[in-house]
Write a protein that holds these residues in place. Structure first.
Motif, short mmCIF file in Angstrom:
data_model
loop_
_atom_site.label_atom_id
_atom_site.label_comp_id
_atom_site.label_asym_id
_atom_site.label_seq_id
_atom_site.Cartn_x
_atom_site.Cartn_y
_atom_site.Cartn_z
N GLY A 10 58.09 46.13 29.03
CA GLY A 10 59.34 45.53 29.47
C GLY A 10 59.81 46.02 30.82
N GLU A 11 59.20 47.08 31.34
CA GLU A 11 59.57 47.60 32.65
C GLU A 11 58.89 46.83 33.78
N TYR A 12 58.01 45.90 33.43
CA TYR A 12 57.25 45.17 34.44
C TYR A 12 57.68 43.70 34.46
N GLU A 13 57.29 43.02 35.52
CA GLU A 13 57.63 41.60 35.65
C GLU A 13 57.05 40.79 34.50
N LYS A 14 57.61 39.60 34.29
CA LYS A 14 57.17 38.77 33.16
C LYS A 14 55.91 37.96 33.47
N THR A 15 55.63 37.74 34.75
CA THR A 15 54.55 36.83 35.13
C THR A 15 53.29 37.59 35.50
N TRP A 16 52.19 37.18 34.87
CA TRP A 16 50.91 37.76 35.24
C TRP A 16 50.46 37.25 36.61
N ARG A 17 49.82 38.14 37.36
CA ARG A 17 49.21 37.76 38.63
C ARG A 17 47.69 37.90 38.48
N TYR A 18 46.98 36.90 38.98
CA TYR A 18 45.54 36.83 38.73
C TYR A 18 44.70 37.25 39.93
N GLU A 19 45.31 37.31 41.10
CA GLU A 19 44.51 37.68 42.27
C GLU A 19 44.24 39.19 42.27
N ALA A 20 43.08 39.57 42.80
CA ALA A 20 42.74 41.00 42.88
C ALA A 20 43.64 41.69 43.90
N LYS A 21 43.98 42.95 43.61
CA LYS A 21 44.83 43.72 44.51
C LYS A 21 44.10 45.01 44.88
N ASP A 22 44.07 45.30 46.17
CA ASP A 22 43.29 46.44 46.66
C ASP A 22 43.72 47.75 46.00
N ASP A 23 45.04 47.97 45.87
CA ASP A 23 45.52 49.22 45.28
C ASP A 23 44.96 49.41 43.87
N ILE A 24 44.94 48.32 43.09
CA ILE A 24 44.50 48.40 41.70
C ILE A 24 42.97 48.56 41.64
N SER A 25 42.26 47.73 42.41
CA SER A 25 40.79 47.77 42.37
C SER A 25 40.27 49.15 42.79
N SER A 26 40.85 49.69 43.86
CA SER A 26 40.37 50.99 44.33
C SER A 26 40.70 52.10 43.34
N LYS A 27 41.85 52.01 42.67
CA LYS A 27 42.21 53.04 41.71
C LYS A 27 41.32 52.98 40.48
N LEU A 28 41.02 51.77 39.99
CA LEU A 28 40.12 51.65 38.86
C LEU A 28 38.74 52.20 39.21
N LEU A 29 38.25 51.88 40.41
CA LEU A 29 36.93 52.37 40.84
C LEU A 29 36.95 53.88 41.03
N GLN A 30 38.03 54.40 41.59
CA GLN A 30 38.13 55.84 41.83
C GLN A 30 38.12 56.63 40.54
N ASP A 31 38.74 56.09 39.49
CA ASP A 31 38.81 56.79 38.21
C ASP A 31 37.65 56.43 37.28
N GLY A 32 36.66 55.72 37.78
CA GLY A 32 35.46 55.45 37.01
C GLY A 32 35.60 54.41 35.93
N VAL A 33 36.58 53.50 36.08
CA VAL A 33 36.73 52.42 35.10
C VAL A 33 35.78 51.30 35.51
N SER A 34 34.63 51.26 34.88
CA SER A 34 33.59 50.29 35.26
C SER A 34 33.57 49.07 34.35
N GLU A 35 34.26 49.16 33.20
CA GLU A 35 34.20 48.05 32.24
C GLU A 35 35.37 47.07 32.45
N CYS A 36 35.77 46.90 33.72
CA CYS A 36 36.89 46.00 34.02
C CYS A 36 36.47 45.02 35.11
#
Length: 227
Positions: A149-175
């Motif tokens: 509930g602390e986040y916006e109601k609408t999903w966004r589908y485009e890739a975002k550099d901040d998110i992609s780099s953080k997932l890659l940095q922390d070794g999340v490969s199954e996304c």
């Protein structure tokens, strides 16, 4: 499709009810289709229209006995004397000299104008109802409690550099693909739902540059239209 059929059935029901009450079935079919249950309720609470009785011609007065007789009579039923046929002429104002009003053309014009006004009113009300229904439908997203509930109601589908780099940095490969929502107050915080290769979902949050998760996703928040 089901919703359109429901509104057409409302129009048909409104037409049947209107016809039983002496009103225009065609007009109320349009109104019921546009307004749905509201139109059906409107015509349901309307009173029945009783047919107007034709005006009775004014009585004549016998010139011999002063009794009232029918205007077409040529012999007085009271005194038996012949009185002849009464001539009736029409004045330019539409009123006969014997007192009868012949305003059928004006009445027909008023009824036609009234019917057009009712059609316009029903169409306008239908447009208002359609706009209101669309507005209600567009704002019917339920409020979300908890962390989400602390986040916006609408999903966004485009890739975002901040998110992609953080997932890659922390070794999340199954996304391979993900959707995300921005935080309502912190533009650098995100709620991320990862679409896994086996069709399942996994949830992460990014806050203050740190990645948290994975969490179990909430089924009611999982988007079903991921491109």
């Amino acid at each position: 499709m089901g919703l359109a059929l429901f509104w057409i059935l409302c129009g048909f029901a409104a037409s049947v009810v209107a016809s039983s009450k002496g009103r225009s079935g065609c007009l109320w079919f349009i109104g019921g289709t546009l307004l749905g249950p509201i139109g059906l309720l409107m015509v349901g609470f309307m009173p029945k229209v009783e047919p107007d009785e034709p005006p009775r011609p004014p009585m004549r007065t016998c010139p011999f006995c002063a009794e009232e007789i029918q205007p077409a009579a040529i012999v007085c039923k009271h005194c038996g004397r012949e009185i002849g046929v009464q001539e009736s002429t029409v004045s330019p104002t539409g009123t006969s000299h014997d007192g009868g009003v012949i305003d059928d053309i004006g009445t027909a014009q008023r009824e036609k104008t009234s019917g057009a006004f009712h059609v316009a009113a029903l169409v306008g009300a239908g447009l208002v109802a359609a706009v209101a229904f669309a507005a209600i439908k567009s704002t019917s997203t339920p409020e979300v409690d908890g962390m989400e509930g602390e986040y916006e109601k609408t999903w966004r589908y485009e890739a975002k550099d901040d998110i992609s780099s953080k997932l890659l940095q922390d070794g999340v490969s199954e996304c391979p693909r993900y959707v995300w929502r921005a935080h309502k107050r912190d533009a650098t915080a995100y709620l991320v739902y990862c679409a896994l290769s086996d069709g399942k979902w996994s949830t992460y949050t990014i806050y203050n540059g740190l990645l948290f998760g994975p969490y179990e996703p909430r089924p009611e928040l999982i988007p079903h239209d991921l491109p």
